[in-house]
Write an enzyme that holds these catalytic residues in place. Sequence first.
Site, PDB file in Angstrom:
ATOM      1  N   LYS A   1       4.999   6.760  -0.451  1.00 48.02           N
ATOM      2  CA  LYS A   1       6.236   6.644   0.131  1.00 48.02           C
ATOM      3  C   LYS A   1       7.394   6.797  -0.655  1.00 48.02           C
ATOM      4  O   LYS A   1       7.747   5.892  -1.631  1.00 48.02           O
ATOM      5  CB  LYS A   1       6.026   5.254   0.644  1.00 48.02           C
TER       6      LYS A   1
ATOM      7  N   ASP B   1      16.068   1.743   1.908  1.00 43.84           N
ATOM      8  CA  ASP B   1      15.796   1.298   3.287  1.00 43.84           C
ATOM      9  C   ASP B   1      16.687   0.090   3.873  1.00 43.84           C
ATOM     10  O   ASP B   1      16.610  -1.169   3.307  1.00 43.84           O
ATOM     11  CB  ASP B   1      14.139   0.651   3.317  1.00 43.84           C
TER      12      ASP B   1
ATOM     13  N   LYS C   1      18.418  -4.469   8.190  1.00 41.87           N
ATOM     14  CA  LYS C   1      17.651  -5.860   7.301  1.00 41.87           C
ATOM     15  C   LYS C   1      19.157  -6.885   7.172  1.00 41.87           C
ATOM     16  O   LYS C   1      19.873  -6.216   6.384  1.00 41.87           O
ATOM     17  CB  LYS C   1      17.382  -5.407   6.015  1.00 41.87           C
TER      18      LYS C   1
ATOM     19  N   ASP D   1      12.076   1.234  -2.184  1.00 38.72           N
ATOM     20  CA  ASP D   1      11.079   1.719  -1.222  1.00 38.72           C
ATOM     21  C   ASP D   1      10.462   2.864  -1.402  1.00 38.72           C
ATOM     22  O   ASP D   1       9.792   3.360  -0.654  1.00 38.72           O
ATOM     23  CB  ASP D   1      11.905   1.312   0.028  1.00 38.72           C
TER      24      ASP D   1
ATOM     25  N   ASP E   1      12.993  -0.170  11.448  1.00 50.27           N
ATOM     26  CA  ASP E   1      12.756  -0.725  10.119  1.00 50.27           C
ATOM     27  C   ASP E   1      11.314  -0.235   9.614  1.00 50.27           C
ATOM     28  O   ASP E   1      10.656  -0.461   8.676  1.00 50.27           O
ATOM     29  CB  ASP E   1      12.868  -2.052  10.042  1.00 50.27           C
TER      30      ASP E   1
ATOM     31  N   GLU F   1       9.787   2.464   9.310  1.00 51.35           N
ATOM     32  CA  GLU F   1      10.001   3.892   8.964  1.00 51.35           C
ATOM     33  C   GLU F   1       8.836   4.555   7.794  1.00 51.35           C
ATOM     34  O   GLU F   1       8.551   5.762   8.066  1.00 51.35           O
ATOM     35  CB  GLU F   1      11.379   4.014   8.486  1.00 51.35           C
TER      36      GLU F   1
ATOM     37  N   ARG G   1       5.918   4.304   7.727  1.00 49.91           N
ATOM     38  CA  ARG G   1       4.789   4.711   8.467  1.00 49.91           C
ATOM     39  C   ARG G   1       4.919   6.149   9.149  1.00 49.91           C
ATOM     40  O   ARG G   1       3.918   7.170   9.183  1.00 49.91           O
ATOM     41  CB  ARG G   1       4.082   3.912   9.273  1.00 49.91           C
TER      42      ARG G   1
HETATM   43  N1  BES Z   1      10.150  -1.311   3.173  1.00 52.79           N
HETATM   44  C1  BES Z   1       9.785  -2.075   4.128  1.00 52.79           C
HETATM   45  C2  BES Z   1       8.565  -3.309   3.376  1.00 52.79           C
HETATM   46  C3  BES Z   1       9.198  -4.097   2.445  1.00 52.79           C
HETATM   47  C4  BES Z   1       9.256  -5.309   2.494  1.00 52.79           C
HETATM   48  C5  BES Z   1       8.874  -3.540   0.958  1.00 52.79           C
HETATM   49  C6  BES Z   1       9.571  -6.316   1.272  1.00 52.79           C
HETATM   50  C7  BES Z   1       9.234  -4.311  -0.106  1.00 52.79           C
HETATM   51  C8  BES Z   1       9.323  -5.678   0.116  1.00 52.79           C
HETATM   52  C9  BES Z   1       9.255  -1.686   5.386  1.00 52.79           C
HETATM   53  O1  BES Z   1       9.994  -0.476   5.694  1.00 52.79           O
HETATM   54  C10 BES Z   1       9.622  -2.475   6.607  1.00 52.79           C
HETATM   55  O2  BES Z   1      10.819  -2.822   6.864  1.00 52.79           O
HETATM   56  N2  BES Z   1       8.605  -3.044   7.083  1.00 52.79           N
HETATM   57  C11 BES Z   1       8.795  -3.876   8.098  1.00 52.79           C
HETATM   58  C12 BES Z   1       7.818  -3.460   9.346  1.00 52.79           C
HETATM   59  C13 BES Z   1       8.076  -4.164  10.787  1.00 52.79           C
HETATM   60  C14 BES Z   1       9.323  -3.730  11.145  1.00 52.79           C
HETATM   61  C15 BES Z   1       7.024  -3.884  11.639  1.00 52.79           C
HETATM   62  C16 BES Z   1       8.583  -5.463   7.824  1.00 52.79           C
HETATM   63  O3  BES Z   1       7.617  -5.479   7.175  1.00 52.79           O
HETATM   64  O4  BES Z   1       9.323  -5.997   8.050  1.00 52.79           O
HETATM   65 ZN    ZN Z   2      10.678   0.687   4.089  1.00 51.97          ZN
HETATM   66 MG    MG Z   3      11.647  -0.728   6.766  1.00 53.69          MG
END
Ligand code: BES
Ligand code: ZN
Ligand code: MG
Length: 477
Positions: A245, A250, A257, A268, A327, A329, A331
């Site tokens: 990825k 992000d 966020k 990220d 968020d 993104e 996937r």
């Molecule tokens: N990049 C984040 C996940 C992340 C969180 C990486 C903490 C490193 C530390 C990812 O893109 C994300 O935002 N995921 C969301 C998914 C949700 C919206 C279903 C999450 O985990 O909150």
């Molecule tokens: Zn992310």
């Molecule tokens: Mg995200």
Amino acid sequence: MSLNIEFIGNSKASHTLYIIIAKKDSLNKHNFSDLFKQEASEFLKENKQEVLTLYKDKQKINAFIYINTETEYSAKLDNARVFGSIIYKTLCKDKSTACTLTGLNDLNEKEIYALLEGMLISSYRFDKYKKNKSVAKKLYIEKGSISADKLQELKHVTAAQNIARDLVNEPVITLNAIALSSAIQKLGKTYGFSVKVLHKNEIQKLKMGGLLGVNRGSDDPPTFNILEYKPKTAKNKNPLILVGKGVVYDTGGYNLKISGFMSTMKCDMAGAAAVIGAFCAIAANKLNAHVIGLIPATDNRIGHNALVQDDIITMYDGTTVEIQNTDAEGRLILADALSYAKKYHPKLVIDLATLTGAAAAVTGHYGIGLMGTADKKTIQQLMESGEEVYERCIEFPFWKEFDELLKSEIADLKNIGGAVGGASTAGKFLKHFTDYPWIHLDIAGPAFIKEGAKGYQQKGATGVGVRLLYNFVKKIK
Ligand code: BES
Ligand code: ZN
Ligand code: MG
């Protein structure tokens, strides 16, 4: 890298001397004073690791009483790494730029490797933006304590891990998708793997709707990077594919966020960095494996055209996805890379991604969430490789019920699941785009340490995945 390990040459230099004492017998070898011997044997008796200082002929000698009481293989090796970091920290307090470490022969070969590895990993500093840079140190070790080949391999692997750490620590203002691609191309030339960068127009032609969708809010174009290492001696007929990825930042997009969660999101692209680092390590050590790397790269930002909730996008393989959270993104861009991987008829695909906070909540920075469809034996092999390098993987539930949670009424899939199993539904989303043996590694927890770095770890990027992938690829038959 601020630590350079070399074998002791013929010239007798007057460095500060460091001695590791792991066995009682060794106390007699070194002609120590009786007082020192007594003190040291007390520690040895009590199984206590200690750092002692003594003087011999006016030369200061630092003795490390090294007792590894761990019996379990993985923990024992990690204890050696931690001890390496203790030695390195002592070394740092020393004003001389060159030191000599003897007594390594009290340890077995794997422990010596791990101890030096701990020293090298803990010597990393991200100081390119600091006026005061860390000073480079030279460490001399005895010939015969580790083979020249092993030492070279160790240097290559830890240097590759540091490449990954540098890339992750670099902020997006200097490392957008284009800059990431340039860095990969440069590393490809240096280390000997090929790199093809697909730019926005080619990505558009391929209709990679996931990557293009996430990129809509950005002023910077996306890239799709294809790395290949194919030695004539490759043992595998079908390639191993590593997918990373590459979200260079992000912000969350319109599902912004908030309340501090954006901080550290330069990490990220740690999955991409792990793949890049692994390629450097694999190529530098000339492993006999055919490996392909796929890295979709973009930032995830707000902009007048950025994705919003309720949008429906069409992915590279034709699947339509209803956006329910901008968020989620990672996937989306990974899905296009995973579909793209099909054309290579891979033996196995492993993707690494800082994919979900849910995975991080389970593992902390202590381990990696693992899911997938590869056979049990392959998963076992990867998990064993992880134990050896202490980048441990833990299997997350991958039950069929999680598939249900991704159903959309108006598209083929939606991009988020329900209130539970966030890491598992993210994994299930990715699975939809695979038709080959596949393992997904969620490294959201261990990729970046904000607080609580211990032993040979440091704050910031960890370079997790590089040593795991290297160790796994090394065993490919
Ligand atoms: N990049 C984040 C996940 C992340 C969180 C990486 C903490 C490193 C530390 C990812 O893109 C994300 O935002 N995921 C969301 C998914 C949700 C919206 C279903 C999450 O985990 O909150
Ligand atoms: Zn992310
Ligand atoms: Mg995200």
